[in-house]
Design an enzyme around this catalytic site. Sequence first.
Site, PDB file in Angstrom:
ATOM      1  N   CYS A  86       9.036   2.716  -9.121  1.00 64.57           N
ATOM      2  CA  CYS A  86       8.251   2.933  -7.901  1.00 64.57           C
ATOM      3  C   CYS A  86       7.848   1.616  -7.250  1.00 64.57           C
ATOM      4  O   CYS A  86       7.356   0.710  -7.893  1.00 64.57           O
ATOM      5  CB  CYS A  86       6.994   3.734  -8.218  1.00 64.57           C
ATOM      6  SG  CYS A  86       6.014   4.053  -6.740  1.00 64.57           S
TER       7      CYS A  86
ATOM      8  N   ARG B  39       5.591   1.476  -4.831  1.00 63.75           N
ATOM      9  CA  ARG B  39       4.187   1.517  -4.420  1.00 63.75           C
ATOM     10  C   ARG B  39       3.287   1.655  -5.636  1.00 63.75           C
ATOM     11  O   ARG B  39       2.249   2.296  -5.587  1.00 63.75           O
ATOM     12  CB  ARG B  39       4.002   2.672  -3.431  1.00 63.75           C
ATOM     13  CG  ARG B  39       3.110   2.285  -2.275  1.00 63.75           C
ATOM     14  CD  ARG B  39       3.088   3.350  -1.214  1.00 63.75           C
ATOM     15  NE  ARG B  39       4.056   3.124  -0.175  1.00 63.75           N
ATOM     16  CZ  ARG B  39       4.707   4.096   0.460  1.00 63.75           C
ATOM     17  NH1 ARG B  39       4.514   5.341   0.143  1.00 63.75           N
ATOM     18  NH2 ARG B  39       5.550   3.793   1.414  1.00 63.75           N
TER      19      ARG B  39
ATOM     20  N   ASP C 253      13.128  -2.997  -4.388  1.00 63.96           N
ATOM     21  CA  ASP C 253      12.123  -3.905  -3.825  1.00 63.96           C
ATOM     22  C   ASP C 253      11.717  -4.993  -4.809  1.00 63.96           C
ATOM     23  O   ASP C 253      12.078  -4.950  -5.972  1.00 63.96           O
ATOM     24  CB  ASP C 253      10.860  -3.109  -3.470  1.00 63.96           C
ATOM     25  CG  ASP C 253      11.027  -2.385  -2.158  1.00 63.96           C
ATOM     26  OD1 ASP C 253      11.781  -2.880  -1.305  1.00 63.96           O
ATOM     27  OD2 ASP C 253      10.407  -1.314  -2.001  1.00 63.96           O
TER      28      ASP C 253
ATOM     29  N   CYS D 188       1.572  11.708  -8.048  1.00 59.85           N
ATOM     30  CA  CYS D 188       2.955  12.175  -8.038  1.00 59.85           C
ATOM     31  C   CYS D 188       3.130  13.116  -9.213  1.00 59.85           C
ATOM     32  O   CYS D 188       2.390  13.034 -10.189  1.00 59.85           O
ATOM     33  CB  CYS D 188       3.928  11.013  -8.184  1.00 59.85           C
ATOM     34  SG  CYS D 188       3.871   9.903  -6.767  1.00 59.85           S
TER      35      CYS D 188
ATOM     36  N   ARG E 189       6.153   5.016  15.210  1.00 55.82           N
ATOM     37  CA  ARG E 189       5.909   5.865  14.042  1.00 55.82           C
ATOM     38  C   ARG E 189       5.009   5.171  13.031  1.00 55.82           C
ATOM     39  O   ARG E 189       4.986   3.950  12.941  1.00 55.82           O
ATOM     40  CB  ARG E 189       7.220   6.288  13.387  1.00 55.82           C
ATOM     41  CG  ARG E 189       8.140   5.154  13.000  1.00 55.82           C
ATOM     42  CD  ARG E 189       9.590   5.669  13.025  1.00 55.82           C
ATOM     43  NE  ARG E 189      10.557   4.720  12.500  1.00 55.82           N
ATOM     44  CZ  ARG E 189      11.046   3.696  13.191  1.00 55.82           C
ATOM     45  NH1 ARG E 189      10.618   3.445  14.408  1.00 55.82           N
ATOM     46  NH2 ARG E 189      11.944   2.904  12.645  1.00 55.82           N
TER      47      ARG E 189
ATOM     48  N   CYS F 192       7.716   7.442 -11.277  1.00 57.95           N
ATOM     49  CA  CYS F 192       9.026   6.807 -11.438  1.00 57.95           C
ATOM     50  C   CYS F 192       8.830   5.384 -11.914  1.00 57.95           C
ATOM     51  O   CYS F 192       7.983   4.659 -11.391  1.00 57.95           O
ATOM     52  CB  CYS F 192       9.768   6.772 -10.110  1.00 57.95           C
ATOM     53  SG  CYS F 192       9.794   8.366  -9.285  1.00 57.95           S
TER      54      CYS F 192
ATOM     55  N   LYS G 233      12.838  -2.081   7.462  1.00 58.13           N
ATOM     56  CA  LYS G 233      14.120  -1.777   6.824  1.00 58.13           C
ATOM     57  C   LYS G 233      15.247  -2.431   7.606  1.00 58.13           C
ATOM     58  O   LYS G 233      15.396  -2.184   8.791  1.00 58.13           O
ATOM     59  CB  LYS G 233      14.311  -0.268   6.782  1.00 58.13           C
ATOM     60  CG  LYS G 233      13.248   0.416   5.948  1.00 58.13           C
ATOM     61  CD  LYS G 233      13.383   1.913   6.018  1.00 58.13           C
ATOM     62  CE  LYS G 233      12.255   2.592   5.281  1.00 58.13           C
ATOM     63  NZ  LYS G 233      10.952   2.473   5.982  1.00 58.13           N
TER      64      LYS G 233
ATOM     65  N   ASP H   8      14.326  -3.171   2.429  1.00 57.53           N
ATOM     66  CA  ASP H   8      13.013  -3.124   3.056  1.00 57.53           C
ATOM     67  C   ASP H   8      12.465  -4.539   2.872  1.00 57.53           C
ATOM     68  O   ASP H   8      12.127  -4.940   1.754  1.00 57.53           O
ATOM     69  CB  ASP H   8      12.133  -2.066   2.366  1.00 57.53           C
ATOM     70  CG  ASP H   8      11.196  -1.397   3.357  1.00 57.53           C
ATOM     71  OD1 ASP H   8      10.882  -2.032   4.386  1.00 57.53           O
ATOM     72  OD2 ASP H   8      10.770  -0.254   3.098  1.00 57.53           O
TER      73      ASP H   8
ATOM     74  N   ARG I 113       3.989  -0.138  11.302  1.00 55.12           N
ATOM     75  CA  ARG I 113       4.915  -1.275  11.331  1.00 55.12           C
ATOM     76  C   ARG I 113       5.847  -1.201  12.519  1.00 55.12           C
ATOM     77  O   ARG I 113       6.244  -2.212  13.061  1.00 55.12           O
ATOM     78  CB  ARG I 113       5.725  -1.285  10.027  1.00 55.12           C
ATOM     79  CG  ARG I 113       6.823  -2.314   9.967  1.00 55.12           C
ATOM     80  CD  ARG I 113       7.494  -2.324   8.601  1.00 55.12           C
ATOM     81  NE  ARG I 113       6.535  -2.560   7.536  1.00 55.12           N
ATOM     82  CZ  ARG I 113       6.636  -2.046   6.298  1.00 55.12           C
ATOM     83  NH1 ARG I 113       7.651  -1.263   5.994  1.00 55.12           N
ATOM     84  NH2 ARG I 113       5.727  -2.307   5.394  1.00 55.12           N
ATOM     85  N   TYR I 114       6.240  -0.006  12.889  1.00 56.90           N
ATOM     86  CA  TYR I 114       7.203   0.184  13.976  1.00 56.90           C
ATOM     87  C   TYR I 114       6.481   0.741  15.196  1.00 56.90           C
ATOM     88  O   TYR I 114       5.420   1.348  15.068  1.00 56.90           O
ATOM     89  CB  TYR I 114       8.270   1.183  13.538  1.00 56.90           C
ATOM     90  CG  TYR I 114       9.116   0.726  12.369  1.00 56.90           C
ATOM     91  CD1 TYR I 114      10.070  -0.273  12.529  1.00 56.90           C
ATOM     92  CD2 TYR I 114       8.979   1.309  11.108  1.00 56.90           C
ATOM     93  CE1 TYR I 114      10.863  -0.676  11.468  1.00 56.90           C
ATOM     94  CE2 TYR I 114       9.774   0.910  10.038  1.00 56.90           C
ATOM     95  CZ  TYR I 114      10.718  -0.078  10.231  1.00 56.90           C
ATOM     96  OH  TYR I 114      11.497  -0.472   9.170  1.00 56.90           O
TER      97      TYR I 114
HETATM   98  C1  PLP Z   1      10.164   3.473   6.216  1.00 61.12           C
HETATM   99  C2  PLP Z   1       9.052   3.398   7.097  1.00 61.12           C
HETATM  100  C3  PLP Z   1       9.025   4.147   8.277  1.00 61.12           C
HETATM  101  C4  PLP Z   1      10.158   5.066   8.690  1.00 61.12           C
HETATM  102  O1  PLP Z   1      11.318   4.357   8.997  1.00 61.12           O
HETATM  103  P1  PLP Z   1      12.615   5.113   9.496  1.00 61.12           P
HETATM  104  O2  PLP Z   1      13.662   4.041   9.565  1.00 61.12           O
HETATM  105  O3  PLP Z   1      12.317   5.699  10.820  1.00 61.12           O
HETATM  106  O4  PLP Z   1      12.936   6.168   8.495  1.00 61.12           O
HETATM  107  C5  PLP Z   1       7.947   4.026   9.099  1.00 61.12           C
HETATM  108  N1  PLP Z   1       6.911   3.215   8.795  1.00 61.12           N
HETATM  109  C6  PLP Z   1       6.903   2.474   7.663  1.00 61.12           C
HETATM  110  C7  PLP Z   1       5.747   1.581   7.397  1.00 61.12           C
HETATM  111  C8  PLP Z   1       7.971   2.539   6.779  1.00 61.12           C
HETATM  112  O5  PLP Z   1       7.957   1.829   5.646  1.00 61.12           O
HETATM  113  S1  SF4 Z   2       8.890   6.576  -6.208  1.00 62.04           S
HETATM  114 FE1  SF4 Z   2       6.665   6.278  -6.500  1.00 62.04          FE
HETATM  115  S2  SF4 Z   2       5.718   7.431  -4.840  1.00 62.04           S
HETATM  116 FE2  SF4 Z   2       7.832   8.169  -5.011  1.00 62.04          FE
HETATM  117  S3  SF4 Z   2       7.717   9.931  -6.405  1.00 62.04           S
HETATM  118 FE3  SF4 Z   2       8.200   8.155  -7.655  1.00 62.04          FE
HETATM  119  S4  SF4 Z   2       6.203   7.412  -8.374  1.00 62.04           S
HETATM  120 FE4  SF4 Z   2       5.811   8.774  -6.639  1.00 62.04          FE
END
Ligand code: PLP
Ligand code: SF4
Length: 385
Positions: free
Chosen positions: A145, A147, A306, A138, A129, A142, A350, A343, A125-126
């Site tokens: 969560c 995801r 989210d 996991c 990174r 959670c 973010k 996010d 996305r960025y």
């Molecule tokens: C959160 C995230 C990152 C890391 O973001 P930082 O602001 O550098 O911590 C990188 N890629 C994705 C897709 C993310 O969701």
């Molecule tokens: S938030 Fe989601 S990915 Fe993170 S530890 Fe909890 S269940 Fe696992």
Amino acid sequence: MTQTTKEIINNRIAKNSRPAVWRDVEDEKWNDWKWQLANRITTASQLKDIFGIGADEQKQIDMCLERFRMSITPYYASLMNVNDPGCPIRQQCIPTKNELRKNPGELSDPLAEVEQSPVSNIVHRYPDRVLFLLTDKCAMYCRHCTRRRLVGKTDCSISEEAVVNALEYIRQNTAIRDVLLSGGDPLMLPEGKLENIISRLRKIPHVEIIRIGTRVPVVLPMKITHELLQMLRKYHPIWINTHFNHPKEITEESARACEMIVDAGIPLGNQNVLLKGVNDNAGILKELYTRLVKIRVRPYYLYQCDVAEGIGHFRTPVEQGIEIMRSLRGYISGYAVPTFVIDAPMGGGKIPINPEYLVSINSDQAVMRNYKGEFYTYPNVTGKT
Ligand SMILES: *Cc1c(COP(=O)(O)O)cnc(C)c1O
Ligand code: SF4
């Protein structure tokens, strides 16, 4: 463990405060992560047997489990007050029928991670990174969560073919200097497999830092072993972010895990989620953050919840998060203040959401409000020589 740390830990799990079924488990077993994983609570009937939950609740949990998994380590379960539906630990690990509600605007992939995935298991996305998803497992699932479309679905970690493709993608994209290992929880991979992936990543010259996102220090702290850290420190610079949501989660065990990580030279941050009824309160977060810095964990992000499916009951108004931030900044050490972010849905990334401190700005001056709300001006230099 330092003396100061010992002093602040007031909620150590004494053997006799464990639920009866685990009271006779020897410490050696209790402190063994394999025992903890093997004895995880995954069904409503176990909750009934161990904690005596009622038939109604059992039925609701069973309905939720058709959609989302449950898994609670005995360690984490022992922190819970099962008789209090508002217990912050209970709310994070036991499903409620609220999870079955679908609210307008909720998405199964709220952050468009699928769309922004150039090869499988990578989210790019960025510019500099990527997120590298290693597993959907996991230690604990959670309830909030984001995801959950992936996590806990198949219980499988990444295939060798996917690793090869992901590493190739990173190798080809020389702008990538930061790789964030995530999932699921990367520390749930067999250590050999994790080392295999990290060592191959390290061979890519433009990868400067490797980060791991893990909740293991909070929900399975005994998994943070000297062997694991000896392995990780070979591949420095490694950074870790963990996920404490409530001061009750800072125990002797989790504090020790954090100290071991930091002592291995790994900077440790915390990313937590603002959760209604769990921690949506300035006092609780102030306590959480000041105690985290005492165990050398740096609060990094506070996330607005989210728009993932089935977590609507945890969502707070955005204004509330801003007000909480206003009551932190200036009042506690800057080190203890995270950045509040949303996010953005659809993969916008973010976005920091801050109380507004800048009142006005022109070429002559910037007018600002300080943390107490008092006004100050700063002479500006725009356009002057
Ligand atoms: C959160 C995230 C990152 C890391 O973001 P930082 O602001 O550098 O911590 C990188 N890629 C994705 C897709 C993310 O969701
Ligand atoms: S938030 Fe989601 S990915 Fe993170 S530890 Fe909890 S269940 Fe696992």
